[in-house]
Scaffold this motif. Structure first.
Motif, short mmCIF file in Angstrom:
data_model
loop_
_atom_site.label_atom_id
_atom_site.label_comp_id
_atom_site.label_asym_id
_atom_site.label_seq_id
_atom_site.Cartn_x
_atom_site.Cartn_y
_atom_site.Cartn_z
N LYS A 249 73.12 11.64 61.45
CA LYS A 249 71.74 11.19 61.18
C LYS A 249 70.86 12.00 61.90
N TYR A 250 71.28 12.60 63.03
CA TYR A 250 70.19 13.18 63.88
C TYR A 250 70.05 14.90 63.31
N LEU A 251 70.81 15.11 62.31
CA LEU A 251 70.63 16.52 61.90
C LEU A 251 69.23 16.62 61.40
N PHE A 252 68.66 17.82 61.55
CA PHE A 252 67.28 18.08 60.86
C PHE A 252 67.50 17.97 59.24
N ASP A 253 66.48 17.36 58.50
CA ASP A 253 66.55 17.14 57.32
C ASP A 253 67.19 18.33 56.44
N LYS A 254 66.67 19.71 56.75
CA LYS A 254 67.17 20.59 56.15
C LYS A 254 68.70 20.79 56.09
N PHE A 255 69.19 20.19 57.04
CA PHE A 255 70.50 20.44 56.99
C PHE A 255 71.48 19.12 56.34
N LYS A 256 70.82 18.30 55.91
CA LYS A 256 71.40 17.25 55.20
C LYS A 256 71.26 17.36 53.61
N VAL B 105 79.46 14.13 51.70
CA VAL B 105 79.15 15.18 52.62
C VAL B 105 80.53 15.63 53.09
N TYR B 106 80.58 17.13 53.15
CA TYR B 106 81.83 17.68 53.47
C TYR B 106 81.81 18.52 54.78
N SER B 107 80.57 18.76 55.20
CA SER B 107 80.33 19.67 56.29
C SER B 107 79.13 19.16 57.16
N ILE B 108 79.27 19.63 58.56
CA ILE B 108 78.57 19.21 59.53
C ILE B 108 77.73 20.61 59.87
N SER B 109 76.62 20.81 59.66
CA SER B 109 75.84 22.06 60.14
C SER B 109 75.66 21.80 61.60
N TYR B 110 76.06 23.11 62.15
CA TYR B 110 76.16 22.96 63.69
C TYR B 110 75.02 23.84 64.37
N PHE B 111 75.06 25.28 63.90
CA PHE B 111 74.05 25.99 64.53
C PHE B 111 73.65 26.89 63.30
N TRP B 112 72.48 27.45 63.67
CA TRP B 112 72.03 28.29 62.45
C TRP B 112 71.27 29.62 62.96
N GLY B 113 71.23 30.76 62.41
CA GLY B 113 70.73 31.83 62.57
C GLY B 113 69.88 32.51 61.45
N ALA C 42 81.04 16.69 69.13
CA ALA C 42 80.41 17.92 69.07
C ALA C 42 78.64 17.88 69.06
N LEU C 43 78.36 16.99 68.34
CA LEU C 43 77.03 16.71 68.03
C LEU C 43 76.33 15.87 69.06
N GLU C 44 77.17 15.35 70.03
CA GLU C 44 76.58 14.54 71.21
C GLU C 44 75.51 15.46 72.01
N TYR D 122 72.50 30.53 69.38
CA TYR D 122 71.64 30.31 68.39
C TYR D 122 71.19 28.82 68.16
N ALA D 123 70.15 28.77 67.42
CA ALA D 123 69.49 27.14 67.28
C ALA D 123 70.42 26.16 66.83
N PRO D 124 70.28 25.09 67.36
CA PRO D 124 70.90 23.78 66.88
C PRO D 124 70.43 23.29 65.85
N CYS D 125 71.42 22.75 65.13
CA CYS D 125 70.95 21.99 63.74
C CYS D 125 70.79 20.52 63.96
N SER D 126 70.59 19.75 65.09
CA SER D 126 70.40 18.68 65.53
C SER D 126 69.04 18.39 66.25
N SER D 127 68.45 17.24 65.91
CA SER D 127 67.12 16.91 66.79
C SER D 127 67.57 16.31 68.03
#
Length: 347
Positions: free
Chosen positions: A121-128, A138-146, A291-293, A307-312
């Motif tokens: 639930k803490y992922l940025f909206d763009k990654f939900k 939901v099949y994946s957890i977005s973790y970091f992006w570039g 891993a999302l802690e 790289y940038a995190p996907c979680s707020s």
């Protein structure tokens, strides 16, 4: 015995029976859902694997007392081919965004039970519900992006570039490089020409713009190592590149910076998925959630993968935010390719 007493006795027996059934079924469910291993994780190798091992796997093993076996793959197509052939007995795999879409489409992934992954639930909206994992499950957890944006030599280029158009500046003729991948090239040109990379309306204009860049090019580059070398030797002054590689150049003392053009940039995401052959699904979900802690995720992106995190949940200093390209304003201008659109129009 009075009828009322008999009725109460029967009611009590039913209540006890229901209670016993719930206890037994609960015990069975708890046994089935026990977090246990060994857990098999697969990721890219090299420094990527080192970062995953040091910042996620080792603390996870310490917390849960579960052995984690860590294997590696060379690239996502190789991993996807093994999954299709049924040769992957993994519990968690790291897949890039477009390959999540392909794996899910081919029925190779287990849906995540989000009650076991509360940090989702803490992922940025763009990654939900992103284009590469459109749902309904939901099949994946977005973790970091570039992203792919502009790298430039600060000693040779006085004014910071602000647009993709800067690659056409005649002052840099013969000092420009551009990635050889046709798909990404067209997506970048779509941004420059005001088109949606996920809904290209004038392909001829994009091709013409790309052709007009050829006289300025030193070469089309094909690997990160190749372009890193060209920047280090100053054979190239300006090119489309990746932030992580630029950070490495800066760390080595080279006068290079990274800029997102005003038109935006093309993004990519690395995710975590649970393959269909997972033997320890509950432990895999625990690993993904772990891993999302906050501290785990922060350590990975600041000390391991730059790289940038996907979680707020991740809190960065201004310097870290700039280094990782993690500012919300940058994320707003990143376009993540829609794999369904790409697949449909690939030819």
């Amino acid at each position: 015995m009075k009828k009322s007493d008999l009725y109460l006795a029967k009611l009590l027996m039913v209540a006890v029976l229901v209670f016993m059934i719930s206890i037994l079924s609960g015990s069975w469910a708890m046994a089935e859902e026990k977090i246990e291993g060994p857990l098999r994780i697969e990721s890219w190798g090299g420094s990527y694997a080192d970062a995953v091992r040091e910042n996620i796997i080792e603390p996870f093993e310490k917390k849960y007392g579960i052995e984690v076996q860590h294997d590696f793959f060379g690239n996502n197509p190789e991993q996807l081919a093994k999954m299709k052939a049924g040769k992957v007995a993994m519990d968690v795999s790291f897949l890039s965004n477009s390959f999540v879409y392909l794996a899910q489409k081919d029925g190779l992934l287990l849906p995540l039970r989000l009650e076991n992954v509360p940090n989702y639930k803490y992922l940025f909206d763009k990654f939900k519900k992103p284009p590469y994992d459109p749902g309904p499950d939901v099949y994946s957890i977005s973790y970091f992006w570039g992203d792919t944006a502009i790298a430039w030599n600060t000693e040779e280029i006085a004014e910071p570039p602000t647009s993709w158009e800067n690659l056409w500046d005649p002052k840099y003729k013969g000092k420009v490089a551009f990635y050889t991948g046709a798909l990404e090239a067209m997506q970048c040109m779509a941004l420059l020409l005001g088109q949606d990379p996920n809904n290209i309306t004038d392909l001829d204009a994009i091709i013409a713009k790309l052709r007009s860049l050829k006289p300025s090019l030193l070469k089309f580059w094909s690997s990160g190592a190749e372009l890193t070398s060209l920047f280090a030797t100053k054979e190239v002054w300006i090119a489309n590149f990746w932030r992580g590689r630029v950070n490495n150049l800066i760390k080595e003392g080279h006068p290079v910076k990274y800029t997102q053009p005003k038109e935006g940039s093309i993004g990519w995401v690395d995710t975590m998925v649970i393959p269909k052959g997972s033997k320890h699904r509950r432990a895999a979900e625990a690993f993904v959630n772990f891993a999302l802690e906050k501290q785990i995720h922060t350590n990975l992106v600041t000390k391991g993968i730059t790289y940038a995190p996907c979680s707020s949940l991740v809190e960065l200093t201004p310097a870290q935010e700039e280094k990782l390209g993690a500012a919300p304003a940058l994320l707003e201008k990143v376009v993540f390719p829609d794999p369904a659109y790409v697949q449909k129009h690939q030819d």
